[in-house]
Write a protein that holds these residues in place. Structure first.
Motif, PDB file in Angstrom:
ATOM      1  N   PRO A  20     -15.997   9.991  -3.914  1.00  0.00           N
ATOM      2  CA  PRO A  20     -15.629   9.359  -5.449  1.00  0.00           C
ATOM      3  C   PRO A  20     -14.512   8.690  -5.231  1.00  0.00           C
ATOM      4  O   PRO A  20     -13.299   9.018  -4.692  1.00  0.00           O
ATOM      5  N   GLY A  21     -14.419   7.329  -5.849  1.00  0.00           N
ATOM      6  CA  GLY A  21     -13.477   6.440  -5.748  1.00  0.00           C
ATOM      7  C   GLY A  21     -13.248   5.491  -4.841  1.00  0.00           C
ATOM      8  O   GLY A  21     -12.624   4.424  -4.714  1.00  0.00           O
ATOM      9  N   ALA A  22     -14.005   5.998  -3.806  1.00  0.00           N
ATOM     10  CA  ALA A  22     -13.954   5.029  -2.491  1.00  0.00           C
ATOM     11  C   ALA A  22     -15.110   4.245  -2.079  1.00  0.00           C
ATOM     12  O   ALA A  22     -15.230   3.451  -1.210  1.00  0.00           O
ATOM     13  N   VAL A  23     -16.256   4.739  -2.742  1.00  0.00           N
ATOM     14  CA  VAL A  23     -17.531   4.033  -2.626  1.00  0.00           C
ATOM     15  C   VAL A  23     -17.803   2.804  -3.516  1.00  0.00           C
ATOM     16  O   VAL A  23     -17.862   3.013  -4.758  1.00  0.00           O
ATOM     17  N   GLY A  24     -17.636   1.594  -2.949  1.00  0.00           N
ATOM     18  CA  GLY A  24     -17.738   0.339  -3.921  1.00  0.00           C
ATOM     19  C   GLY A  24     -16.556  -0.203  -4.663  1.00  0.00           C
ATOM     20  O   GLY A  24     -15.481   0.368  -4.116  1.00  0.00           O
ATOM     21  N   VAL A  25     -16.784  -1.095  -5.267  1.00  0.00           N
ATOM     22  CA  VAL A  25     -15.286  -1.393  -6.022  1.00  0.00           C
ATOM     23  C   VAL A  25     -15.498  -1.395  -7.424  1.00  0.00           C
ATOM     24  O   VAL A  25     -15.006  -2.250  -8.306  1.00  0.00           O
ATOM     25  N   ASP A  26     -15.976  -0.227  -7.958  1.00  0.00           N
ATOM     26  CA  ASP A  26     -16.247  -0.176  -9.381  1.00  0.00           C
ATOM     27  C   ASP A  26     -15.189   0.858 -10.110  1.00  0.00           C
ATOM     28  O   ASP A  26     -15.193   1.211 -10.957  1.00  0.00           O
ATOM     29  N   VAL A  27     -14.317   1.087  -9.152  1.00  0.00           N
ATOM     30  CA  VAL A  27     -12.978   2.013  -9.794  1.00  0.00           C
ATOM     31  C   VAL A  27     -12.030   1.094 -10.232  1.00  0.00           C
ATOM     32  O   VAL A  27     -11.971  -0.144 -10.036  1.00  0.00           O
ATOM     33  N   HIS A  28     -11.296   1.501 -11.254  1.00  0.00           N
ATOM     34  CA  HIS A  28     -10.160   0.687 -12.000  1.00  0.00           C
ATOM     35  C   HIS A  28      -8.854   1.652 -11.858  1.00  0.00           C
ATOM     36  O   HIS A  28      -8.724   2.690 -12.238  1.00  0.00           O
ATOM     37  N   PRO A  29      -7.918   0.714 -11.389  1.00  0.00           N
ATOM     38  CA  PRO A  29      -7.867  -0.264 -10.712  1.00  0.00           C
ATOM     39  C   PRO A  29      -8.585  -0.670  -9.139  1.00  0.00           C
ATOM     40  O   PRO A  29      -8.618   0.531  -8.668  1.00  0.00           O
ATOM     41  N   ALA A  30      -9.087  -1.707  -8.896  1.00  0.00           N
ATOM     42  CA  ALA A  30      -9.832  -1.895  -7.843  1.00  0.00           C
ATOM     43  C   ALA A  30      -8.963  -1.534  -6.543  1.00  0.00           C
ATOM     44  O   ALA A  30      -9.567  -1.114  -5.713  1.00  0.00           O
ATOM     45  N   THR A  31      -7.889  -1.602  -6.672  1.00  0.00           N
ATOM     46  CA  THR A  31      -6.887  -1.203  -5.612  1.00  0.00           C
ATOM     47  C   THR A  31      -7.003   0.224  -5.138  1.00  0.00           C
ATOM     48  O   THR A  31      -6.379   0.645  -4.134  1.00  0.00           O
ATOM     49  N   LEU A  32      -7.345   0.907  -6.128  1.00  0.00           N
ATOM     50  CA  LEU A  32      -7.304   2.396  -5.894  1.00  0.00           C
ATOM     51  C   LEU A  32      -8.157   2.769  -4.685  1.00  0.00           C
ATOM     52  O   LEU A  32      -7.871   3.647  -3.889  1.00  0.00           O
ATOM     53  N   GLY A  33      -9.455   2.002  -4.652  1.00  0.00           N
ATOM     54  CA  GLY A  33     -10.232   2.282  -3.764  1.00  0.00           C
ATOM     55  C   GLY A  33      -9.769   1.986  -2.286  1.00  0.00           C
ATOM     56  O   GLY A  33      -9.608   2.843  -1.209  1.00  0.00           O
ATOM     57  N   SER A  34      -8.776   1.080  -2.058  1.00  0.00           N
ATOM     58  CA  SER A  34      -8.276   0.833  -0.947  1.00  0.00           C
ATOM     59  C   SER A  34      -7.184   1.954  -0.537  1.00  0.00           C
ATOM     60  O   SER A  34      -6.983   2.196   0.738  1.00  0.00           O
ATOM     61  N   ALA A  35      -6.481   2.442  -1.559  1.00  0.00           N
ATOM     62  CA  ALA A  35      -5.509   3.186  -1.446  1.00  0.00           C
ATOM     63  C   ALA A  35      -6.137   4.650  -0.944  1.00  0.00           C
ATOM     64  O   ALA A  35      -5.513   5.427   0.144  1.00  0.00           O
ATOM     65  N   LEU A  36      -7.314   5.173  -1.461  1.00  0.00           N
ATOM     66  CA  LEU A  36      -7.971   6.238  -1.094  1.00  0.00           C
ATOM     67  C   LEU A  36      -8.265   6.154   0.234  1.00  0.00           C
ATOM     68  O   LEU A  36      -8.349   7.352   0.981  1.00  0.00           O
ATOM     69  N   GLU A  37      -8.602   5.104   0.877  1.00  0.00           N
ATOM     70  CA  GLU A  37      -9.326   4.938   2.024  1.00  0.00           C
ATOM     71  C   GLU A  37      -8.130   5.372   3.003  1.00  0.00           C
ATOM     72  O   GLU A  37      -8.254   5.726   4.250  1.00  0.00           O
ATOM     73  N   ARG A  38      -6.804   5.227   2.641  1.00  0.00           N
ATOM     74  CA  ARG A  38      -5.846   5.573   3.604  1.00  0.00           C
ATOM     75  C   ARG A  38      -5.093   7.193   3.244  1.00  0.00           C
ATOM     76  O   ARG A  38      -4.121   7.463   4.072  1.00  0.00           O
ATOM     77  N   VAL A  39      -5.780   8.014   2.434  1.00  0.00           N
ATOM     78  CA  VAL A  39      -5.408   9.328   2.137  1.00  0.00           C
ATOM     79  C   VAL A  39      -6.069  10.386   3.225  1.00  0.00           C
ATOM     80  O   VAL A  39      -7.157  10.224   3.423  1.00  0.00           O
ATOM     81  N   SER A  40      -5.220  11.132   3.912  1.00  0.00           N
ATOM     82  CA  SER A  40      -5.565  11.797   5.048  1.00  0.00           C
ATOM     83  C   SER A  40      -6.219  13.046   4.213  1.00  0.00           C
ATOM     84  O   SER A  40      -5.523  13.513   3.173  1.00  0.00           O
ATOM     85  N   GLY A  41      -7.271  13.594   4.793  1.00  0.00           N
ATOM     86  CA  GLY A  41      -7.751  14.936   4.313  1.00  0.00           C
ATOM     87  C   GLY A  41      -8.869  14.624   3.500  1.00  0.00           C
ATOM     88  O   GLY A  41      -9.549  15.850   2.990  1.00  0.00           O
ATOM     89  N   LEU A  42      -8.958  13.576   2.539  1.00  0.00           N
ATOM     90  CA  LEU A  42     -10.236  13.275   1.832  1.00  0.00           C
ATOM     91  C   LEU A  42     -11.464  13.538   2.472  1.00  0.00           C
ATOM     92  O   LEU A  42     -12.491  13.858   1.872  1.00  0.00           O
ATOM     93  N   ALA A  43     -11.577  13.020   3.686  1.00  0.00           N
ATOM     94  CA  ALA A  43     -12.708  12.934   4.293  1.00  0.00           C
ATOM     95  C   ALA A  43     -13.475  14.573   4.505  1.00  0.00           C
ATOM     96  O   ALA A  43     -14.438  14.690   4.234  1.00  0.00           O
ATOM     97  N   ALA A  44     -12.599  15.400   4.836  1.00  0.00           N
ATOM     98  CA  ALA A  44     -12.874  16.570   5.101  1.00  0.00           C
ATOM     99  C   ALA A  44     -13.405  17.380   3.688  1.00  0.00           C
ATOM    100  O   ALA A  44     -14.283  17.966   3.804  1.00  0.00           O
ATOM    101  N   ALA A  45     -12.675  16.877   2.809  1.00  0.00           N
ATOM    102  CA  ALA A  45     -13.276  17.559   1.455  1.00  0.00           C
ATOM    103  C   ALA A  45     -14.378  16.775   0.915  1.00  0.00           C
ATOM    104  O   ALA A  45     -15.479  17.888   0.714  1.00  0.00           O
ATOM    105  N   ALA A  46     -14.688  15.679   1.264  1.00  0.00           N
ATOM    106  CA  ALA A  46     -16.087  15.034   0.938  1.00  0.00           C
ATOM    107  C   ALA A  46     -17.105  15.614   1.610  1.00  0.00           C
ATOM    108  O   ALA A  46     -18.148  15.983   1.038  1.00  0.00           O
ATOM    109  N   LEU A  47     -17.001  15.776   3.045  1.00  0.00           N
ATOM    110  CA  LEU A  47     -17.908  16.246   3.831  1.00  0.00           C
ATOM    111  C   LEU A  47     -18.325  17.838   3.775  1.00  0.00           C
ATOM    112  O   LEU A  47     -19.584  18.149   3.498  1.00  0.00           O
ATOM    113  N   ASP A  48     -17.238  18.716   2.923  1.00  0.00           N
ATOM    114  CA  ASP A  48     -17.393  20.076   3.031  1.00  0.00           C
ATOM    115  C   ASP A  48     -18.137  20.223   1.442  1.00  0.00           C
ATOM    116  O   ASP A  48     -18.853  21.261   1.299  1.00  0.00           O
ATOM    117  N   SER A  49     -18.124  19.277   0.647  1.00  0.00           N
ATOM    118  CA  SER A  49     -18.651  19.180  -0.753  1.00  0.00           C
ATOM    119  C   SER A  49     -20.235  18.318  -0.602  1.00  0.00           C
ATOM    120  O   SER A  49     -20.791  18.594  -1.574  1.00  0.00           O
TER     121      SER A  49
END
Length: 259
Positions: A86-115
């Motif tokens: 959520p928030g990282a797939v596509g450019v439909d989030v607002h602000p659009a820069t949030l998606g780029s910021a989330l791509e740099r967050v460590s730990g998000l991948a593990a949570a996404a895979l576990d879910s």
């Protein structure tokens, strides 16, 4: 009737033509240079489907577009699924820069895979132009730790010319079972012009979408050679298409997660 509009004087040599020429040149380079990787990726998808596994694809921001292009697609495999972050797939989030910021967050991948429904024996295709951010790197790392096979679609040039943003200093390409190099040059802009201060006209979406469709096409042929009817979707705008798709989706219901 009004007068016919005059065509620009330079209509025979436009920036549009330059972009098409650049994109075609890249497509040819990938077709010829990455043939073995695309073939291996297609065979891996076919093997996974034949053995009852599931297929997921992920890309962040604009890299999500080639992944989405294979999901629930007429003429495509019904078993292609989007791994949602959520928030990282596509450019439909607002602000659009949030998606780029989330791509740099460590730990998000593990949570996404576990879910997610992904499990050992499945395949995950991770698409990232630069391959340098924590999200695609950690998706590949964590997916392999869970027993998934990982196919990376990325530009190897970025790994040679930029620094990783992951704590390990590694790139997506370093954590994949297979890598297909999109051959996109650093900066992802094919054109320059007088009066324009920055390069422009990115071709990564065109090229990477073609790579994804080439992999799916290869998988389709490989399934047929294995004696497995490929679970293809037909256009809903063709007579009988909905009935066909309903049959395929019912048969592969346990491997379809976009319904």
């Amino acid at each position: 009737m009004g007068e016919k509009a005059e065509l620009p004087e330079q209509a025979h040599n436009t920036l549009a033509e330059d972009f098409f020429d650049a994109a075609v040149a890249l497509l040819r380079e990938v077709r010829d240079g990455e043939a073995a990787g695309i073939a291996a990726a297609g065979e891996l998808l076919a093997q996974t489907v034949d053995e009852g596994g599931r297929i997921f694809a992920f890309g962040a921001g604009h890299s999500s577009l080639p992944a989405q292009d294979t999901v629930y697609r007429a003429g495509g495999l019904a078993v292609m699924n989007l791994l949602n972050v959520p928030g990282a797939v596509g450019v439909d989030v607002h602000p659009a820069t949030l998606g780029s910021a989330l791509e740099r967050v460590s730990g998000l991948a593990a949570a996404a895979l576990d879910s997610s429904p992904a499990r050992a024996g499945d395949v995950l295709i991770v698409i990232s132009l630069s391959g340098r951010n924590p999200l695609p790197v950690e998706l590949a790392l964590n997916a392999r730790a869970l027993g998934l096979k990982v196919i990376g679609v990325t530009s190897v040039a970025y790994a040679a010319q930029t620094r990783s943003r992951h704590t390990t200093g590694t790139f997506l390409k370093d954590h994949c079972d297979l890598v297909v190099d999109s051959r996109i040059p650093l900066g992802d802009a094919e054109l320059t012009a007088e009066g324009v201060d920055a390069p422009f006209a990115p071709a990564s979406t065109v090229v990477t979408s073609a790579v994804m469709q080439a992999i799916v096409a290869t998988a389709t042929g490989a399934l047929a050679r294995r004696g497995v009817e490929p679970p293809m979707l037909r256009s809903g705008n063709v007579d009988g298409g909905h009935d066909w798709n309903a049959r395929v989706m019912a048969e592969y219901a346990d491997r379809i997660f976009y319904r």
